[in-house]
Design a protein around this motif. Structure first.
Motif, PDB file in Angstrom:
ATOM      1  N   LYS A   1      -3.975  36.879  -0.176  1.00  0.00           N
ATOM      2  CA  LYS A   1      -4.778  35.819   0.611  1.00  0.00           C
ATOM      3  C   LYS A   1      -3.454  35.328   1.724  1.00  0.00           C
ATOM      4  N   PRO A   2      -3.739  35.830   2.943  1.00  0.00           N
ATOM      5  CA  PRO A   2      -2.546  35.354   3.891  1.00  0.00           C
ATOM      6  C   PRO A   2      -2.785  33.660   3.786  1.00  0.00           C
ATOM      7  N   THR A   3      -1.413  33.131   3.660  1.00  0.00           N
ATOM      8  CA  THR A   3      -1.317  31.802   3.653  1.00  0.00           C
ATOM      9  C   THR A   3       0.160  31.477   4.445  1.00  0.00           C
ATOM     10  N   LEU A   4       0.172  30.522   5.320  1.00  0.00           N
ATOM     11  CA  LEU A   4       1.338  30.121   5.994  1.00  0.00           C
ATOM     12  C   LEU A   4       1.930  29.308   5.314  1.00  0.00           C
ATOM     13  N   PHE A   5       3.546  29.779   5.170  1.00  0.00           N
ATOM     14  CA  PHE A   5       4.351  28.657   4.531  1.00  0.00           C
ATOM     15  C   PHE A   5       5.673  28.613   5.174  1.00  0.00           C
ATOM     16  N   PHE A   6       6.407  27.439   5.124  1.00  0.00           N
ATOM     17  CA  PHE A   6       7.464  27.114   6.101  1.00  0.00           C
ATOM     18  C   PHE A   6       8.683  26.930   5.200  1.00  0.00           C
ATOM     19  N   PRO A   7       9.967  26.996   5.426  1.00  0.00           N
ATOM     20  CA  PRO A   7      11.066  26.545   4.628  1.00  0.00           C
ATOM     21  C   PRO A   7      10.841  24.866   4.197  1.00  0.00           C
ATOM     22  N   GLY A   8      11.288  24.961   2.732  1.00  0.00           N
ATOM     23  CA  GLY A   8      10.951  23.584   1.973  1.00  0.00           C
ATOM     24  C   GLY A   8       9.654  23.348   1.525  1.00  0.00           C
ATOM     25  N   ASP A   9       8.711  24.293   1.754  1.00  0.00           N
ATOM     26  CA  ASP A   9       7.477  24.105   0.996  1.00  0.00           C
ATOM     27  C   ASP A   9       7.532  24.725  -0.368  1.00  0.00           C
ATOM     28  N   ARG A  10       6.877  23.684  -1.189  1.00  0.00           N
ATOM     29  CA  ARG A  10       6.803  24.013  -2.646  1.00  0.00           C
ATOM     30  C   ARG A  10       5.390  24.180  -3.194  1.00  0.00           C
ATOM     31  N   MET A  11       5.202  24.962  -4.338  1.00  0.00           N
ATOM     32  CA  MET A  11       3.990  25.166  -4.851  1.00  0.00           C
ATOM     33  C   MET A  11       3.919  25.677  -6.397  1.00  0.00           C
ATOM     34  N   VAL A  12       2.807  25.910  -6.761  1.00  0.00           N
ATOM     35  CA  VAL A  12       2.725  26.475  -8.155  1.00  0.00           C
ATOM     36  C   VAL A  12       1.894  27.584  -7.916  1.00  0.00           C
ATOM     37  N   LEU A  13       2.452  28.396  -8.615  1.00  0.00           N
ATOM     38  CA  LEU A  13       1.950  29.878  -8.405  1.00  0.00           C
ATOM     39  C   LEU A  13       1.974  30.635  -9.794  1.00  0.00           C
ATOM     40  N   THR A  14       1.049  31.486  -9.843  1.00  0.00           N
ATOM     41  CA  THR A  14       0.743  32.539 -10.780  1.00  0.00           C
ATOM     42  C   THR A  14       1.071  33.699 -10.674  1.00  0.00           C
ATOM     43  N   GLY A  15       1.693  34.541 -11.355  1.00  0.00           N
ATOM     44  CA  GLY A  15       2.002  35.994 -11.076  1.00  0.00           C
ATOM     45  C   GLY A  15       2.982  36.369 -12.305  1.00  0.00           C
ATOM     46  N   LEU A  16       2.913  37.797 -12.604  1.00  0.00           N
ATOM     47  CA  LEU A  16       3.906  38.671 -13.086  1.00  0.00           C
ATOM     48  C   LEU A  16       5.268  38.864 -12.293  1.00  0.00           C
ATOM     49  N   PRO A  17       6.549  38.152 -12.944  1.00  0.00           N
ATOM     50  CA  PRO A  17       7.633  38.783 -12.257  1.00  0.00           C
ATOM     51  C   PRO A  17       8.053  40.123 -12.816  1.00  0.00           C
ATOM     52  N   LEU A  18       8.531  40.873 -11.783  1.00  0.00           N
ATOM     53  CA  LEU A  18       9.119  42.122 -12.309  1.00  0.00           C
ATOM     54  C   LEU A  18      10.330  42.392 -11.718  1.00  0.00           C
ATOM     55  N   LEU A  19      11.039  43.398 -12.305  1.00  0.00           N
ATOM     56  CA  LEU A  19      12.291  43.756 -11.476  1.00  0.00           C
ATOM     57  C   LEU A  19      11.836  44.810 -10.500  1.00  0.00           C
ATOM     58  N   PRO A  20      12.419  44.451  -9.237  1.00  0.00           N
ATOM     59  CA  PRO A  20      11.864  45.592  -8.096  1.00  0.00           C
ATOM     60  C   PRO A  20      12.372  46.861  -8.336  1.00  0.00           C
ATOM     61  N   GLN A  21      11.516  47.938  -7.864  1.00  0.00           N
ATOM     62  CA  GLN A  21      11.543  49.298  -8.109  1.00  0.00           C
ATOM     63  C   GLN A  21      11.766  50.101  -6.943  1.00  0.00           C
ATOM     64  N   ASN A  22      12.522  51.261  -6.950  1.00  0.00           N
ATOM     65  CA  ASN A  22      12.492  52.022  -5.628  1.00  0.00           C
ATOM     66  C   ASN A  22      11.573  52.886  -5.716  1.00  0.00           C
ATOM     67  N   LYS A  23      10.992  53.318  -4.365  1.00  0.00           N
ATOM     68  CA  LYS A  23       9.678  54.128  -4.479  1.00  0.00           C
ATOM     69  C   LYS A  23       9.992  55.487  -4.593  1.00  0.00           C
ATOM     70  N   GLU A  24      10.935  56.055  -4.378  1.00  0.00           N
ATOM     71  CA  GLU A  24      11.255  57.542  -4.681  1.00  0.00           C
ATOM     72  C   GLU A  24      12.855  57.701  -4.795  1.00  0.00           C
ATOM     73  N   GLU A  25      13.262  58.635  -5.507  1.00  0.00           N
ATOM     74  CA  GLU A  25      14.732  58.924  -5.370  1.00  0.00           C
ATOM     75  C   GLU A  25      15.072  59.525  -4.419  1.00  0.00           C
ATOM     76  N   GLY A  26      16.200  59.131  -3.634  1.00  0.00           N
ATOM     77  CA  GLY A  26      16.787  59.767  -2.422  1.00  0.00           C
ATOM     78  C   GLY A  26      16.445  58.905  -1.266  1.00  0.00           C
ATOM     79  N   THR A  27      15.350  57.987  -1.383  1.00  0.00           N
ATOM     80  CA  THR A  27      14.978  57.359  -0.307  1.00  0.00           C
ATOM     81  C   THR A  27      15.709  56.130  -0.118  1.00  0.00           C
ATOM     82  N   PHE A  28      15.201  55.155   0.851  1.00  0.00           N
ATOM     83  CA  PHE A  28      15.608  54.003   1.049  1.00  0.00           C
ATOM     84  C   PHE A  28      15.743  53.166  -0.294  1.00  0.00           C
ATOM     85  N   ASN A  29      16.706  52.671  -0.491  1.00  0.00           N
ATOM     86  CA  ASN A  29      17.180  51.859  -1.712  1.00  0.00           C
ATOM     87  C   ASN A  29      16.785  50.654  -1.422  1.00  0.00           C
ATOM     88  N   TYR A  30      15.368  50.217  -2.121  1.00  0.00           N
ATOM     89  CA  TYR A  30      14.920  48.923  -1.934  1.00  0.00           C
ATOM     90  C   TYR A  30      15.524  47.995  -2.820  1.00  0.00           C
TER      91      TYR A  30
END
Length: 160
Positions: free
Chosen positions: A31-60
């Motif tokens: 859901k698009p929600t507007l946030f500004f620096p300093g905003d605080r919130m309670v959120l839910t979600g599963l934190p995961l390690l970021p993954q690269n999309k494909e080998e040999g492309t942009f290193n995300y």
């Protein structure tokens, strides 16, 4: 606490600074929600390690690590907003958002997105096609650099 954010057509994306330990998390919401620096919130979600999309492309993963971001939460749900922490960047972010909305009122579509990009460095409202065209031609950095410089000048002028 929110450090930086962007509002996108498909949702919101922001960098969230955890209190302890000092860890930054890139959070994506549906859901698009507007946030500004300093905003605080309670959120839910599963934190995961970021993954690269494909080998040999942009290193995300390295792209995020350079900013100290080591976790990512996709499809996060904001449970509730908490009182904001005073942050000196918040007024600048609010002014930047005001300019984006004003430009959007005056010019719609990619015309307005391009003007916002040049004036204030915003690429949020650019269509995927326009972003892709800028990337293909190697010109995407010009929009960000121009906008950032002009934003600094505007802030300086308004501080006089």
């Amino acid at each position: 606490m929110v450090e930086a954010s962007s509002l996108e057509n498909s949702g919101s994306r922001f960098i969230f600074q955890l209190n302890a330990p000092q860890i930054k998390v890139l959070v994506h919401t549906i859901k698009p929600t507007l946030f500004f620096p300093g905003d605080r919130m309670v959120l839910t979600g599963l934190p995961l390690l970021p993954q690269n999309k494909e080998e040999g492309t942009f290193n995300y993963v390295m792209f995020l690590k350079k900013d100290g971001i080591f976790l990512e939460i996709k499809n996060a749900k904001i449970i509730k907003k908490l009182p904001s922490i005073p942050n000196f960047l918040a007024p600048l972010a609010r002014f930047n958002h005001f300019l984006q909305m004003r430009i959007k009122e005056l010019w719609d579509g990619d015309d307005g997105a391009l003007i916002a990009g040049i004036l204030i460095g915003s690429r949020e409202s650019m269509s995927p096609e326009l972003k892709n065209d800028f990337q293909k031609t190697g010109l995407s950095h010009i929009v960000a650099i121009s906008g950032s410089n002009i934003t600094i000048i505007i802030v300086f002028i308004f501080s006089l």
